[in-house]
Design a protein around this motif. Structure first.
Motif, PDB file in Angstrom:
ATOM      1  N   ALA A  85      23.023  -8.638  15.140  1.00  0.00           N
ATOM      2  CA  ALA A  85      23.510 -10.245  14.942  1.00  0.00           C
ATOM      3  C   ALA A  85      22.529 -11.134  15.838  1.00  0.00           C
ATOM      4  O   ALA A  85      21.801 -10.594  16.524  1.00  0.00           O
ATOM      5  N   PRO A  86      22.750 -12.371  15.439  1.00  0.00           N
ATOM      6  CA  PRO A  86      21.695 -13.398  16.132  1.00  0.00           C
ATOM      7  C   PRO A  86      21.804 -13.259  17.781  1.00  0.00           C
ATOM      8  O   PRO A  86      22.774 -13.273  18.140  1.00  0.00           O
ATOM      9  N   GLY A  87      20.414 -13.190  18.118  1.00  0.00           N
ATOM     10  CA  GLY A  87      20.344 -13.287  19.724  1.00  0.00           C
ATOM     11  C   GLY A  87      20.658 -11.951  20.152  1.00  0.00           C
ATOM     12  O   GLY A  87      20.900 -11.941  21.360  1.00  0.00           O
ATOM     13  N   LYS A  88      20.997 -10.821  19.324  1.00  0.00           N
ATOM     14  CA  LYS A  88      21.384  -9.432  19.934  1.00  0.00           C
ATOM     15  C   LYS A  88      20.416  -8.299  19.366  1.00  0.00           C
ATOM     16  O   LYS A  88      19.688  -8.542  18.342  1.00  0.00           O
ATOM     17  N   GLN A  89      20.421  -7.240  19.921  1.00  0.00           N
ATOM     18  CA  GLN A  89      19.540  -6.142  19.677  1.00  0.00           C
ATOM     19  C   GLN A  89      20.155  -5.526  18.238  1.00  0.00           C
ATOM     20  O   GLN A  89      21.365  -5.489  18.318  1.00  0.00           O
ATOM     21  N   ARG A  90      19.293  -4.798  17.392  1.00  0.00           N
ATOM     22  CA  ARG A  90      19.822  -3.908  16.522  1.00  0.00           C
ATOM     23  C   ARG A  90      20.911  -2.761  16.998  1.00  0.00           C
ATOM     24  O   ARG A  90      20.400  -2.258  18.027  1.00  0.00           O
ATOM     25  N   GLU A  91      21.896  -2.535  16.363  1.00  0.00           N
ATOM     26  CA  GLU A  91      22.658  -1.505  16.862  1.00  0.00           C
ATOM     27  C   GLU A  91      23.111  -0.647  15.626  1.00  0.00           C
ATOM     28  O   GLU A  91      23.184  -1.148  14.343  1.00  0.00           O
ATOM     29  N   LEU A  92      23.462   0.567  15.989  1.00  0.00           N
ATOM     30  CA  LEU A  92      23.903   1.483  14.910  1.00  0.00           C
ATOM     31  C   LEU A  92      25.336   1.132  14.678  1.00  0.00           C
ATOM     32  O   LEU A  92      26.149   0.980  15.441  1.00  0.00           O
ATOM     33  N   VAL A  93      25.415   1.427  13.063  1.00  0.00           N
ATOM     34  CA  VAL A  93      26.734   1.189  12.642  1.00  0.00           C
ATOM     35  C   VAL A  93      27.379   2.553  12.131  1.00  0.00           C
ATOM     36  O   VAL A  93      28.374   2.886  12.471  1.00  0.00           O
ATOM     37  N   ALA A  94      26.582   3.387  11.317  1.00  0.00           N
ATOM     38  CA  ALA A  94      27.092   4.463  10.903  1.00  0.00           C
ATOM     39  C   ALA A  94      25.812   5.259  10.282  1.00  0.00           C
ATOM     40  O   ALA A  94      24.807   4.937   9.988  1.00  0.00           O
ATOM     41  N   THR A  95      25.932   6.818  10.472  1.00  0.00           N
ATOM     42  CA  THR A  95      24.933   7.585  10.099  1.00  0.00           C
ATOM     43  C   THR A  95      25.713   8.766   9.159  1.00  0.00           C
ATOM     44  O   THR A  95      26.749   8.921   9.363  1.00  0.00           O
ATOM     45  N   ILE A  96      24.852   9.188   8.398  1.00  0.00           N
ATOM     46  CA  ILE A  96      25.322  10.524   7.708  1.00  0.00           C
ATOM     47  C   ILE A  96      24.262  11.510   7.505  1.00  0.00           C
ATOM     48  O   ILE A  96      22.924  10.808   7.242  1.00  0.00           O
ATOM     49  N   THR A  97      24.446  12.571   7.954  1.00  0.00           N
ATOM     50  CA  THR A  97      23.216  13.590   7.760  1.00  0.00           C
ATOM     51  C   THR A  97      23.072  14.131   6.454  1.00  0.00           C
ATOM     52  O   THR A  97      23.992  14.006   5.625  1.00  0.00           O
ATOM     53  N   GLY A  98      21.931  14.587   6.209  1.00  0.00           N
ATOM     54  CA  GLY A  98      21.385  15.198   4.979  1.00  0.00           C
ATOM     55  C   GLY A  98      22.047  16.713   4.651  1.00  0.00           C
ATOM     56  O   GLY A  98      23.166  17.038   5.466  1.00  0.00           O
ATOM     57  N   ILE A  99      21.529  17.275   3.696  1.00  0.00           N
ATOM     58  CA  ILE A  99      21.928  18.573   3.381  1.00  0.00           C
ATOM     59  C   ILE A  99      22.117  19.397   4.770  1.00  0.00           C
ATOM     60  O   ILE A  99      23.024  20.150   4.692  1.00  0.00           O
ATOM     61  N   THR A 100      20.967  19.571   5.267  1.00  0.00           N
ATOM     62  CA  THR A 100      20.974  20.428   6.539  1.00  0.00           C
ATOM     63  C   THR A 100      22.010  20.196   7.462  1.00  0.00           C
ATOM     64  O   THR A 100      22.137  21.066   8.109  1.00  0.00           O
TER      65      THR A 100
END
Length: 118
Positions: A40-55
């Motif tokens: 967001a403007p003026g803010k740090q990049r933040e995690l929203v969502a992740t998904i792991t791979g096959i392993t």
């Protein structure tokens, strides 16, 4: 050179929905995990969502602020990872970046703007 290209951002009213898509130039089997981050403007990049791979069995992880509203998924046949954004709020506004976590390095897309406003 591997590339990640996002699409699907735009302007939406509060309570609305969007679907973001991230297309990889190479097979997404390459990645240990993939995810979406936002800034967001003026803010740090933040995690929203992740998904792991096959392993990792496709396990998902969400920021508390989006749990129950956003859903991440991946399509190995299309080499894409998608983020479904529902019940959007003004505070969801920002540039959304796709991330691919490789075994040697991370890859980032150029970002797509999401604006939630009436």
């Amino acid at each position: 050179q591997l590339q990640l290209v996002e699409s699907g951002g735009g302007l939406v009213q509060p309570g609305g929905s969007l679907r973001l898509s991230c297309a990889s130039s190479e097979t997404i089997f390459t990645f240990k995990s993939m995810g979406w981050y936002r800034q967001a403007p003026g803010k740090q990049r933040e995690l929203v969502a992740t998904i792991t791979g096959i392993t990792g069995g496709g396990s998902t992880n969400y920021a508390d602020s989006v749990k129950g509203r956003f859903t991440i998924s991946r399509d190995y046949a299309k080499n894409t990872v998608s983020l479904y954004l529902n019940s959007l709020k003004p505070e969801d506004t920002g540039v959304y970046y796709c991330n691919g976590r490789g075994w040697v390095q991370d890859y980032w897309g150029q970002g797509t703007q999401v604006t939630v406003s009436s």
